[in-house]
Design a protein around this motif. Structure first.
Motif, PDB file in Angstrom:
ATOM      1  N   UNK A   1      -0.660  47.950   6.419  1.00  0.00           N
ATOM      2  CA  UNK A   1       0.488  47.734   5.527  1.00  0.00           C
ATOM      3  C   UNK A   1       0.118  48.103   4.101  1.00  0.00           C
ATOM      4  N   UNK A   2       1.048  48.818   3.455  1.00  0.00           N
ATOM      5  CA  UNK A   2       0.837  49.197   2.067  1.00  0.00           C
ATOM      6  C   UNK A   2       0.861  47.952   1.191  1.00  0.00           C
ATOM      7  N   UNK A   3      -0.158  47.815   0.351  1.00  0.00           N
ATOM      8  CA  UNK A   3      -0.247  46.675  -0.550  1.00  0.00           C
ATOM      9  C   UNK A   3      -0.352  47.158  -1.986  1.00  0.00           C
ATOM     10  N   UNK A   4       0.266  46.419  -2.883  1.00  0.00           N
ATOM     11  CA  UNK A   4       0.225  46.797  -4.289  1.00  0.00           C
ATOM     12  C   UNK A   4       0.276  45.552  -5.150  1.00  0.00           C
ATOM     13  N   UNK A   5      -0.188  45.667  -6.385  1.00  0.00           N
ATOM     14  CA  UNK A   5      -0.147  44.547  -7.308  1.00  0.00           C
ATOM     15  C   UNK A   5       1.298  44.269  -7.722  1.00  0.00           C
ATOM     16  N   UNK A   6       1.565  43.009  -8.052  1.00  0.00           N
ATOM     17  CA  UNK A   6       2.892  42.602  -8.502  1.00  0.00           C
ATOM     18  C   UNK A   6       3.034  42.850 -10.005  1.00  0.00           C
ATOM     19  N   UNK A   7       4.262  43.094 -10.446  1.00  0.00           N
ATOM     20  CA  UNK A   7       4.555  43.241 -11.865  1.00  0.00           C
ATOM     21  C   UNK A   7       5.366  42.036 -12.331  1.00  0.00           C
TER      22      UNK A   7
ATOM     23  N   UNK B   1      -2.720  41.099 -11.159  1.00  0.00           N
ATOM     24  CA  UNK B   1      -1.335  41.498 -11.375  1.00  0.00           C
ATOM     25  C   UNK B   1      -1.182  42.312 -12.652  1.00  0.00           C
ATOM     26  N   UNK B   2      -0.047  42.995 -12.762  1.00  0.00           N
ATOM     27  CA  UNK B   2       0.339  43.690 -13.992  1.00  0.00           C
ATOM     28  C   UNK B   2       1.325  42.806 -14.741  1.00  0.00           C
ATOM     29  N   UNK B   3       1.115  42.650 -16.037  1.00  0.00           N
ATOM     30  CA  UNK B   3       1.924  41.743 -16.847  1.00  0.00           C
ATOM     31  C   UNK B   3       2.456  42.470 -18.071  1.00  0.00           C
ATOM     32  N   UNK B   4       3.682  42.121 -18.473  1.00  0.00           N
ATOM     33  CA  UNK B   4       4.244  42.662 -19.706  1.00  0.00           C
ATOM     34  C   UNK B   4       4.876  41.534 -20.503  1.00  0.00           C
ATOM     35  N   UNK B   5       4.931  41.709 -21.820  1.00  0.00           N
ATOM     36  CA  UNK B   5       5.590  40.746 -22.703  1.00  0.00           C
ATOM     37  C   UNK B   5       6.779  41.451 -23.330  1.00  0.00           C
TER      38      UNK B   5
ATOM     39  N   UNK C   1       3.471  44.927 -26.140  1.00  0.00           N
ATOM     40  CA  UNK C   1       2.860  44.762 -24.822  1.00  0.00           C
ATOM     41  C   UNK C   1       3.912  44.829 -23.714  1.00  0.00           C
ATOM     42  N   UNK C   2       4.997  45.558 -23.945  1.00  0.00           N
ATOM     43  CA  UNK C   2       6.100  45.615 -22.990  1.00  0.00           C
ATOM     44  C   UNK C   2       5.762  46.457 -21.770  1.00  0.00           C
ATOM     45  N   UNK C   3       4.801  47.383 -21.884  1.00  0.00           N
ATOM     46  CA  UNK C   3       4.409  48.203 -20.743  1.00  0.00           C
ATOM     47  C   UNK C   3       3.542  47.379 -19.791  1.00  0.00           C
ATOM     48  N   UNK C   4       3.945  47.222 -18.525  1.00  0.00           N
ATOM     49  CA  UNK C   4       3.157  46.397 -17.594  1.00  0.00           C
ATOM     50  C   UNK C   4       1.760  46.984 -17.372  1.00  0.00           C
ATOM     51  N   UNK C   5       0.763  46.160 -17.601  1.00  0.00           N
ATOM     52  CA  UNK C   5      -0.624  46.569 -17.381  1.00  0.00           C
ATOM     53  C   UNK C   5      -1.426  45.366 -16.898  1.00  0.00           C
ATOM     54  N   UNK C   6      -2.594  45.643 -16.394  1.00  0.00           N
ATOM     55  CA  UNK C   6      -3.521  44.585 -16.023  1.00  0.00           C
ATOM     56  C   UNK C   6      -4.763  44.705 -16.893  1.00  0.00           C
ATOM     57  N   UNK C   7      -5.667  43.758 -16.773  1.00  0.00           N
ATOM     58  CA  UNK C   7      -6.925  43.846 -17.494  1.00  0.00           C
ATOM     59  C   UNK C   7      -6.967  43.073 -18.795  1.00  0.00           C
ATOM     60  N   UNK C   8      -8.183  42.939 -19.318  1.00  0.00           N
ATOM     61  CA  UNK C   8      -8.415  42.149 -20.527  1.00  0.00           C
ATOM     62  C   UNK C   8      -7.741  42.763 -21.749  1.00  0.00           C
TER      63      UNK C   8
END
Length: 263
Positions: A51-57, A99-103, A108-115
């Protein structure tokens, strides 16, 4: 019982670790893809698909309007301070889970992950900018199938607030509304001569009998809250109320579980 984040099944074949389905081998398939154990039970060769798996936004809106700066005489934190704390803490948990997060409404509106994204979010939450008296979710490009978290007092003009809430849900995005309030906004302890003034100064009202307004105020607050619950119910979102006097830990846990789902 645990909260599962990080990778999510997309209900179709693709790159992942979990078994999805068997299919018949066709010309062009390589031998290394054949599941020989399954194929040995018949005259047909089968391919084992995953099954294809991907991170959530997850898109977060932290209301930065001036109304969020309100703090009652017995309160330790403003509504804005609590909203920023929950936003950053949730972002940290999500990024740690892959996960990918945006504010929304910030750099920071572009969803990204990482520090690095966490640093962008922290700087955006601490930054200064022109702020309206009352807030409403900003226009945004939501990721289809993603999640959203709105942290606000939702006290603004309903003609601005509610269309924005409905518009977000129409992008095939699920999420939660968290109404953050001060204890005095819930209990209305005012009595005698009182001047009510919005933090931004756009609204001012003076009364000699504040206690006489209590029932009418509570009715208006209940109506606004019922409208928020209706929007949440009609869009499949969730709704919660958080007082600044309550533990932020409990609110953060509820948020994490609400957008992640229980397994």
């Amino acid at each position: 019982m645990t909260v599962a984040f990080g990778v999510h099944g997309r209900r179709r074949a693709g790159i992942g670790e979990n078994f999805w389905q068997y299919r018949r081998a066709v010309p062009g398939d390589v031998l290394t893809q054949v599941d020989w154990r399954r194929s040995a039970r018949s005259d047909i060769q089968y391919i084992r698909q995953r099954e294809w798996e991907a991170a959530q936004t997850v898109s977060i809106w932290c209301d930065d309007a001036q109304a969020m700066d309100y703090k009652g005489p017995r309160s330790e934190f403003t509504k804005a301070e609590r909203a920023r704390l929950l936003s950053l803490a949730l972002a940290v948990l999500l990024v740690k889970a892959g996960e990918r997060v945006s504010l929304l409404g910030t750099d920071a509106v572009q969803p990204r992950s990482g520090e690095l994204q966490l640093n962008r979010i922290a700087m955006a939450l601490a930054g200064d900018r022109v702020r309206p008296d009352y807030g409403a979710p900003p226009p945004a490009q939501y990721r289809t199938g993603g999640r959203a978290v709105f942290l606000s007092d939702f006290m603004g003009d309903k003609e601005q607030v509610f269309p924005a809430l409905v518009e977000a849900a129409q992008h095939n995005v699920s999420g939660v509304f968290v109404q953050i309030v001060d204890d005095t906004e819930e209990d209305f302890p005012f009595d005698g001569r009182t001047i009510f003034r919005s933090v931004g100064g756009s609204v001012e009202f003076e009364t000699q009998r504040a206690r006489a307004l209590r029932d009418a105020y509570r009715k208006r607050l209940a109506e606004r809250r019922a409208q928020l619950r209706d929007v949440a119910r009609n869009t499949g979102w969730q709704f919660s109320v958080h007082r600044t006097s309550q533990s932020p830990r409990a609110a953060l846990l509820w948020l994490y579980m609400a957008i992640g789902g229980l397994r």
